[in-house]
Design an enzyme around this catalytic site. Structure first.
Site, PDB file in Angstrom:
ATOM      1  CG  ASP A  68     -58.791  12.129  15.997  1.00  0.00           C
ATOM      2  OD1 ASP A  68     -58.077  12.073  14.650  1.00  0.00           O
ATOM      3  OD2 ASP A  68     -59.033  13.079  16.425  1.00  0.00           O
ATOM      4  CB  THR A 101     -53.813  15.423  15.903  1.00  0.00           C
ATOM      5  OG1 THR A 101     -54.397  13.995  15.621  1.00  0.00           O
ATOM      6  CG2 THR A 101     -54.730  16.424  15.165  1.00  0.00           C
ATOM      7  CB  THR A 102     -50.676  11.097  16.641  1.00  0.00           C
ATOM      8  OG1 THR A 102     -52.146  10.801  16.882  1.00  0.00           O
ATOM      9  CG2 THR A 102     -50.136  10.256  17.572  1.00  0.00           C
ATOM     10  CG  ASP A 398     -58.781  12.816  11.211  1.00  0.00           C
ATOM     11  OD1 ASP A 398     -59.310  13.777  11.751  1.00  0.00           O
ATOM     12  OD2 ASP A 398     -58.205  11.952  11.885  1.00  0.00           O
TER      13      ASP A 398
HETATM   14  P1  ADP Z   1     -51.770  11.191  12.872  1.00  0.00           P
HETATM   15  O1  ADP Z   1     -52.608  11.601  13.993  1.00  0.00           O
HETATM   16  O2  ADP Z   1     -50.200  12.020  13.151  1.00  0.00           O
HETATM   17  O3  ADP Z   1     -52.315  11.338  11.460  1.00  0.00           O
HETATM   18  P2  ADP Z   1     -51.840   8.492  12.378  1.00  0.00           P
HETATM   19  O4  ADP Z   1     -52.354   7.347  13.579  1.00  0.00           O
HETATM   20  O5  ADP Z   1     -52.975   8.635  11.509  1.00  0.00           O
HETATM   21  O6  ADP Z   1     -51.258   9.779  13.129  1.00  0.00           O
HETATM   22  O7  ADP Z   1     -50.695   7.944  11.947  1.00  0.00           O
HETATM   23  C1  ADP Z   1     -49.955   8.614  10.584  1.00  0.00           C
HETATM   24  C2  ADP Z   1     -48.814   7.892  10.150  1.00  0.00           C
HETATM   25  O8  ADP Z   1     -48.980   6.587   9.792  1.00  0.00           O
HETATM   26  C3  ADP Z   1     -48.147   8.851   9.197  1.00  0.00           C
HETATM   27  O9  ADP Z   1     -46.845   8.846   9.495  1.00  0.00           O
HETATM   28  C4  ADP Z   1     -48.290   7.699   8.085  1.00  0.00           C
HETATM   29  O10 ADP Z   1     -47.578   8.125   6.789  1.00  0.00           O
HETATM   30  C5  ADP Z   1     -48.173   6.514   8.619  1.00  0.00           C
HETATM   31  N1  ADP Z   1     -48.930   5.565   7.609  1.00  0.00           N
HETATM   32  C6  ADP Z   1     -50.445   5.315   7.297  1.00  0.00           C
HETATM   33  N2  ADP Z   1     -50.510   4.260   6.731  1.00  0.00           N
HETATM   34  C7  ADP Z   1     -49.284   3.820   6.462  1.00  0.00           C
HETATM   35  C8  ADP Z   1     -48.915   2.483   5.864  1.00  0.00           C
HETATM   36  N3  ADP Z   1     -49.635   1.866   4.977  1.00  0.00           N
HETATM   37  N4  ADP Z   1     -47.542   2.068   5.890  1.00  0.00           N
HETATM   38  C9  ADP Z   1     -46.679   2.789   6.833  1.00  0.00           C
HETATM   39  N5  ADP Z   1     -47.061   3.927   7.203  1.00  0.00           N
HETATM   40  C10 ADP Z   1     -48.360   4.232   7.136  1.00  0.00           C
HETATM   41 MG    MG Z   2     -54.048  10.462  10.830  1.00  0.00          MG
END
Ligand code: ADP
Ligand code: MG
Length: 549
Positions: A68, A101-102, A398
């Site tokens: 996170d 957030t990331t 989240d």
């Molecule tokens: P954040 O803190 O920004 O939410 P995450 O580590 O949760 O970061 O990653 C979010 C990213 O991962 C988003 O761009 C989302 O679209 C992508 N994502 C989530 N699931 C998938 C998937 N199954 N295939 C491709 N991208 C994905």
């Molecule tokens: Mg996320």
């Protein structure tokens, strides 16, 4: 650059208090950009479902394992002001949407990286800031155009939104769907719909976690779970048809003030005094009984004698309930919080089908269940280890934020870098129309958004450049849902595999990233007061954990 800032690495002429330091002009920008990039870099590898986790160890050796962004940055104790600004971006993102957030921090870092190139080409920060602002505004407009509608009734889609959010929390593995359904149920339950608006207050979704069992045992309680036991073992363990009183005053006789001391000179007097006290407590309990309550939640203490009388009256009572839990109990059961037993009446009582003390993983908790259309609920998270339970809680938090964001704005977009690529392609067209030096800044903005598909591709072991080229060409053809199909290490249609995200998460991430980047770019002078203990430092982030540049 202004005034003194114009001179590169010039020695400051201004008289500052001894020990303070000053960096001006390009050097100041360089340092700030370097720090911001380092902070963004520290979280970049966690992005997406194939992102890595970080293990954070604090001063006393407590370990947090998480993916996170907001949590990582928070625990890193970053001290450099530019770094702190990125931490702020993560915090704002977390507060406003609960997710992304990331993404926000990584985009901010990338915007600054590209700004540095532009600065090297002698493009003035003012032009970069102007271009970035234009690009940000355009991006938000485009986002609205590209997004699809979603409604609180689209349960299936909302579940997918939650699952996409939780996708990156590897620890919770296969239980995502179960948790996502619980979350959507919870959000729908607490939603208060009026004619033309829906308000959902995340505070009314209580998360209670207990280590033990596994994630699949997690459940939604249409009521409130309090991490406390009944105050006296003589009280019933379970009360059906509970009529609940909420009291925020103590069931105690006020201890006499020191200056109003009583002189007790004989055993008879002492006896009288004790009897007096007992009588007062009995009267308090009588008032509760008179109101018709058979359950009492008290925010303050309950005297031993009062406990005894409550037990005798068959009332289930819990003491020292947190204020936040009292509010939730009121919301769930319809009870009104009374501030004195004297004010308590039948009308103030709330209702629940049952109030019961249950043992969860060996610990007693109080379950208030079966409330009538409760506007506050509890998600009880179970899990094998504390680390799993903690990470699941962050994931659930989240996802609740994401579901609420989706419903409130009523718009969703496709993830996996699809939306960022779509915006980048359209922003490049827009840049051409603008022309001039701003064009370069807008193009840099477009490229910065592509850090998302690029990072996702890298995390899946794909060639990032190849992937970007393919994605751009699909989007140029108008295939707006094509993103990184991580499991296949290829590109693919995100609408087919339900990688759905709230549009609000993206618009917030883009806006706060741009704002932070612009704010950092505007700075051409860092004046640091001397630190009380050690020598002042302006270069590089400090704090417990090292970072690579
Ligand atoms: P954040 O803190 O920004 O939410 P995450 O580590 O949760 O970061 O990653 C979010 C990213 O991962 C988003 O761009 C989302 O679209 C992508 N994502 C989530 N699931 C998938 C998937 N199954 N295939 C491709 N991208 C994905
Ligand atoms: Mg996320």
């Amino acid at each position: 650059m202004t005034g003194v800032g114009g001179q590169l690495s010039g020695q400051p002429i201004v008289v500052l208090p001894e020990g303070s330091s000053r960096v001006i002009g390009r050097d100041a920008q360089r340092i700030n950009i370097m720090v911001a990039k380092a902070v963004a870099n520290a979280v970049r590898s966690t992005l997406g479902p194939k992102g890595m986790d970080k293990m954070l160890v604090d001063e006393i050796g407590d370990i947090t394992i998480t993916n996170d962004g907001a949590t990582i940055l928070d625990e890193m104790n970053i001290e450099h002001p530019a770094g702190k600004m990125l931490v702020e971006v993560a915090k704002t993102q977390d507060e406003e949407t609960g997710d992304g957030t990331t993404t926000a921090v990584v985009i901010a870092g990338e915007l600054l990286k590209h700004a540095e190139n532009l600065l090297d080409q002698e493009i003035h920060p003012t032009i970069i800031i102007k271009g970035y602002t234009m690009a940000q505004e355009k991006a938000i407009d485009l986002l609205n155009e590209i997004s699809d509608p979603i409604d609180i009734k689209d349960e299936k889609k909302l579940v997918k939104v939650c699952m996409t959010t939780m996708a990156s929390k590897g620890t919770i593995g296969k239980s995502k769907e179960k948790l996502a359904k619980i979350i959507v149920d919870a959000v729908k339950q607490v939603a208060e719909e009026s004619k033309d608006s829906i308000t959902i207050n995340q505070d009314y979704i209580k998360i209670e976690k207990k280590q033990g069992g596994n994630l699949e045992d997690s459940e939604l309680i249409k009521g409130i779970v309090i991490d406390k036991e009944r105050v006296h073992s003589g009280m019933p363990r379970k009360v059906e048809n509970a009529k609940i009183a909420l009291l925020d005053a103590a069931l105690e006789v006020k201890k006499t003030e020191t200056d109003a001391e009583i002189n007790i000179t004989s055993p008879e007097q002492l006896q009288l005094f004790i009897e007096q006290e007992e009588k007062m407590l009995k009267e308090m309990v009588d008032k509760i009984v008179e109101s018709g309550a058979n359950v009492l939640f008290c925010q303050k203490g309950i005297d031993d004698i009062a406990q005894h009388y409550l037990a005798k009256a068959g009332i289930f009572a819990v003491r020292r309930v947190k204020k936040s839990d009292m509010d939730k109990l009121a919301k769930a059961t319809g009870a009104k919080i009374s501030s004195s037993v004297n004010d308590l009446s039948k009308d103030d009582l709330g209702y629940a089908k049952s109030v019961e003390e249950k043992k969860i993983a060996g610990e007693a908790m109080t379950f208030v269940e079966g409330c009538n259309d409760p506007k506050a609920v509890t998600i009880l998270i179970r899990g094998g280890t504390q680390h799993v339970v903690d990470e699941a809680e962050r994931a659930v938090n989240d996802a609740i934020g994401a579901a609420i964001s989706a419903i409130e704005m009523g718009k969703i977009v496709y993830g996996g870098g699809a939306i960022e690529t779509a915006l980048a392609v359209k922003l490049r067209d827009y840049a051409k129309k603008i022309g001039g030096r701003e064009q370069l800044a807008i193009e840099a903005f477009a490229e910065s958004l592509e850090i998302i598909p690029r990072t996702l591709a890298e995390s899946a072991g794909m060639d990032p450049i190849d992937t970007l080229v393919k994605l751009r060409s699909e989007h140029a053809k108008g295939n707006k849902n094509i993103g990184v199909f991580i499991d296949k290490a290829d590109i693919g249609d995100m609408s087919k595999i339900d990688v759905i995200e709230p549009a609000k998460v993206k618009s917030q991430a883009i806006s706060s990233a741009a704002e932070a980047a612009n704010m950092i770019l505007k700075i051409d002078d860092i004046i640091a007061a001397s630190k009380k203990s050690s020598a002042p430092e302006t270069g590089g982030p400090q704090g417990g954990m090292g970072m690579e540049y």
